[in-house]
Design a protein around this motif. Structure first.
Motif, PDB file in Angstrom:
ATOM      1  N   GLN A   1      -8.251   6.214   0.766  1.00 48.29           N
ATOM      2  CA  GLN A   1      -7.055   6.806   0.206  1.00 48.29           C
ATOM      3  C   GLN A   1      -5.828   6.364   0.983  1.00 48.29           C
ATOM      4  N   TYR A   2      -4.776   6.109   0.241  1.00 50.49           N
ATOM      5  CA  TYR A   2      -3.468   5.778   0.813  1.00 50.49           C
ATOM      6  C   TYR A   2      -2.527   6.909   0.444  1.00 50.49           C
ATOM      7  N   PHE A   3      -1.870   7.438   1.465  1.00 51.39           N
ATOM      8  CA  PHE A   3      -1.070   8.642   1.293  1.00 51.39           C
ATOM      9  C   PHE A   3       0.418   8.344   1.180  1.00 51.39           C
ATOM     10  N   GLY A   4       1.083   9.204   0.434  1.00 46.94           N
ATOM     11  CA  GLY A   4       2.531   9.216   0.429  1.00 46.94           C
ATOM     12  C   GLY A   4       3.054  10.015   1.611  1.00 46.94           C
ATOM     13  N   PRO A   5       4.382  10.070   1.775  1.00 44.86           N
ATOM     14  CA  PRO A   5       4.983  10.774   2.911  1.00 44.86           C
ATOM     15  C   PRO A   5       4.968  12.289   2.755  1.00 44.86           C
ATOM     16  N   GLY A   6       4.719  12.764   1.547  1.00 44.57           N
ATOM     17  CA  GLY A   6       4.644  14.204   1.328  1.00 44.57           C
ATOM     18  C   GLY A   6       5.960  14.822   0.879  1.00 44.57           C
ATOM     19  N   THR A   7       5.845  15.992   0.280  1.00 40.05           N
ATOM     20  CA  THR A   7       7.001  16.830  -0.045  1.00 40.05           C
ATOM     21  C   THR A   7       6.865  18.115   0.752  1.00 40.05           C
ATOM     22  N   ARG A   8       7.881  18.406   1.548  1.00 44.10           N
ATOM     23  CA  ARG A   8       7.889  19.646   2.331  1.00 44.10           C
ATOM     24  C   ARG A   8       8.441  20.749   1.444  1.00 44.10           C
ATOM     25  N   LEU A   9       7.599  21.707   1.088  1.00 42.60           N
ATOM     26  CA  LEU A   9       7.973  22.787   0.165  1.00 42.60           C
ATOM     27  C   LEU A   9       8.137  24.100   0.901  1.00 42.60           C
ATOM     28  N   LEU A  10       9.234  24.760   0.625  1.00 37.36           N
ATOM     29  CA  LEU A  10       9.486  26.094   1.169  1.00 37.36           C
ATOM     30  C   LEU A  10       9.727  27.044   0.001  1.00 37.36           C
ATOM     31  N   VAL A  11       8.918  28.088  -0.064  1.00 34.62           N
ATOM     32  CA  VAL A  11       9.052  29.084  -1.128  1.00 34.62           C
ATOM     33  C   VAL A  11       9.632  30.356  -0.528  1.00 34.62           C
ATOM     34  N   LEU A  12      10.767  30.763  -1.073  1.00 29.30           N
ATOM     35  CA  LEU A  12      11.447  31.946  -0.533  1.00 29.30           C
ATOM     36  C   LEU A  12      11.202  33.182  -1.413  1.00 29.30           C
TER      37      LEU A  12
ATOM     38  N   CYS B   1       0.401  13.418  -1.727  1.00 29.01           N
ATOM     39  CA  CYS B   1      -0.227  12.668  -2.814  1.00 29.01           C
ATOM     40  C   CYS B   1      -0.945  11.480  -2.198  1.00 29.01           C
ATOM     41  N   ALA B   2      -2.046  11.094  -2.767  1.00 31.40           N
ATOM     42  CA  ALA B   2      -2.773   9.912  -2.296  1.00 31.40           C
ATOM     43  C   ALA B   2      -3.354   9.180  -3.498  1.00 31.40           C
ATOM     44  N   SER B   3      -3.698   7.923  -3.286  1.00 34.73           N
ATOM     45  CA  SER B   3      -4.382   7.169  -4.336  1.00 34.73           C
ATOM     46  C   SER B   3      -5.460   6.306  -3.704  1.00 34.73           C
ATOM     47  N   SER B   4      -6.458   5.951  -4.511  1.00 28.66           N
ATOM     48  CA  SER B   4      -7.505   5.026  -4.081  1.00 28.66           C
ATOM     49  C   SER B   4      -7.883   4.162  -5.273  1.00 28.66           C
TER      50      SER B   4
ATOM     51  N   THR C   1       0.849  -1.196   0.000  1.00 27.22           N
ATOM     52  CA  THR C   1       0.000   0.000   0.000  1.00 27.22           C
ATOM     53  C   THR C   1       0.879   1.238   0.000  1.00 27.22           C
ATOM     54  N   GLU C   2       1.946   1.205  -0.817  1.00 29.64           N
ATOM     55  CA  GLU C   2       2.891   2.299  -0.761  1.00 29.64           C
ATOM     56  C   GLU C   2       2.688   3.308  -1.887  1.00 29.64           C
ATOM     57  N   VAL C   3       2.677   4.556  -1.470  1.00 29.20           N
ATOM     58  CA  VAL C   3       2.703   5.676  -2.389  1.00 29.20           C
ATOM     59  C   VAL C   3       4.016   6.419  -2.146  1.00 29.20           C
ATOM     60  N   THR C   4       4.777   6.626  -3.182  1.00 30.30           N
ATOM     61  CA  THR C   4       6.058   7.303  -3.013  1.00 30.30           C
ATOM     62  C   THR C   4       5.994   8.707  -3.586  1.00 30.30           C
ATOM     63  N   GLN C   5       6.732   9.621  -2.967  1.00 33.26           N
ATOM     64  CA  GLN C   5       6.783  11.001  -3.428  1.00 33.26           C
ATOM     65  C   GLN C   5       8.221  11.479  -3.442  1.00 33.26           C
ATOM     66  N   THR C   6       8.554  12.236  -4.468  1.00 31.31           N
ATOM     67  CA  THR C   6       9.861  12.879  -4.543  1.00 31.31           C
ATOM     68  C   THR C   6       9.692  14.310  -5.013  1.00 31.31           C
ATOM     69  N   PRO C   7      10.568  15.219  -4.558  1.00 41.97           N
ATOM     70  CA  PRO C   7      11.548  15.007  -3.496  1.00 41.97           C
ATOM     71  C   PRO C   7      10.887  15.039  -2.115  1.00 41.97           C
ATOM     72  N   LYS C   8      11.638  14.731  -1.093  1.00 42.14           N
ATOM     73  CA  LYS C   8      11.114  14.828   0.284  1.00 42.14           C
ATOM     74  C   LYS C   8      11.038  16.283   0.727  1.00 42.14           C
ATOM     75  N   HIS C   9      12.035  17.050   0.321  1.00 45.40           N
ATOM     76  CA  HIS C   9      12.098  18.463   0.674  1.00 45.40           C
ATOM     77  C   HIS C   9      12.422  19.260  -0.583  1.00 45.40           C
TER      78      HIS C   9
ATOM     79  N   HIS D   1      -4.262   1.480  -8.560  1.00 44.65           N
ATOM     80  CA  HIS D   1      -5.314   2.448  -8.245  1.00 44.65           C
ATOM     81  C   HIS D   1      -5.576   3.363  -9.427  1.00 44.65           C
ATOM     82  N   ARG D   2      -6.842   3.734  -9.615  1.00 48.02           N
ATOM     83  CA  ARG D   2      -7.204   4.560 -10.765  1.00 48.02           C
ATOM     84  C   ARG D   2      -7.627   5.965 -10.367  1.00 48.02           C
ATOM     85  N   ALA D   3      -7.562   6.287  -9.077  1.00 47.65           N
ATOM     86  CA  ALA D   3      -7.806   7.656  -8.624  1.00 47.65           C
ATOM     87  C   ALA D   3      -6.562   8.127  -7.878  1.00 47.65           C
TER      88      ALA D   3
END
Lengths: 116, 115
Positions: free
Chosen positions: A105-116, A91-94, A2-10, A29-31
């Motif tokens: 929905q199964y979620f990924g770990p997320g991307t931590r975004l910082l906008v300067l 990100c998630a999928s179902s 049930t893994e969803v992967t996301q890149t980058p982490k930060h 998953h199709r959603a």
């Protein structure tokens, strides 16, 4: 699996940069979903793709541009972001959007975004 | 509009005690509910779900109770451990009048376990 992967982490980006977030799942998953999450808040839905077609756009500014190249991949293209766009992007999928349990929905770990 | 809400935004529990996290929902048509756990710096993780034709469902150390009369959902965690410290979200499925809609998330409750 049930893994969803996301890149980058930060990701740190300036307001004139163009960057992309990537999401991948191999559960058939199709959603697929993009969420934005600010600190101490629930995930806020941005986009939903169903069978590789954009199904829901929650009035997201055009500086966020989603793309679903195939059933396993989901991208979020970022351009001319503002500091207030800094957040955790999830990100998630179902299975699909058809019925109750299939919407789990199964979620990924997320991307931590910082906008300067 | 109607949305999922929570009675307690924060909850502190002694290690070893049982925890009860509550969620109020306002849409009587909602037919499916999920609890998610989100640890710091991670994405939400599925814990347990329940359909509206059930009152109770048990997992490993967790139990979800559904009271449709008062539109209330709760998550019970037995023998709470430090690893249970996280934010817990409930999510509901509101059958749409038309089209397909994703789950709706509640505001979340932070559980802090005191060692």
């Amino acid at each position: 699996d049930t893994e969803v992967t996301q890149t980058p982490k930060h990701l740190v980006m300036g307001m004139t940069n163009k960057k992309s977030l990537k999401c991948e799942q191999h559960m058939g998953h199709r959603a697929m979903y993009w969420y934005k999450q600010k600190a101490k808040k629930p995930p806020e839905l941005m986009f939903v793709y169903s069978y590789e077609k954009l199904s829901i756009n929650e009035s997201v500014p055009s500086r966020f541009s989603p793309e679903c190249p195939n059933s396993s991949l989901l991208n979020l293209h970022l351009h001319a972001l503002q500091p207030e766009d800094s957040a955790l992007y999830l990100c998630a999928s179902s299975q699909d959007l058809q019925d109750r349990g299939r919407k789990t929905q199964y979620f990924g770990p997320g991307t931590r975004l910082l906008v300067l | 509009g109607e949305s999922v809400g929570l009675h307690l935004p924060t909850l502190s529990v002694q290690e070893g005690d049982n925890s009860i996290i509550n969620c109020a929902y306002s849409n009587s048509a909602s037919d499916y509910f999920i609890w998610y756990k989100q640890e710091s710096g991670k994405g939400p993780q599925f814990i347990i779900d329940i359909r509206s034709n059930m009152d109770k469902r048990q997992g490993q150390r967790v139990t979800v109770l559904l009271n449709k009369t008062v539109k209330h959902l709760s998550l019970q965690i037995a023998a709470t451990q430090p690893g249970d410290s996280a934010v817990y979200f409930c999510a509901e499925n509101i059958p749409p009048r038309s089209g397909n809609t994703p789950l709706v998330f509640g505001k979340g409750t932070r559980l802090s376990v005191i060692a």
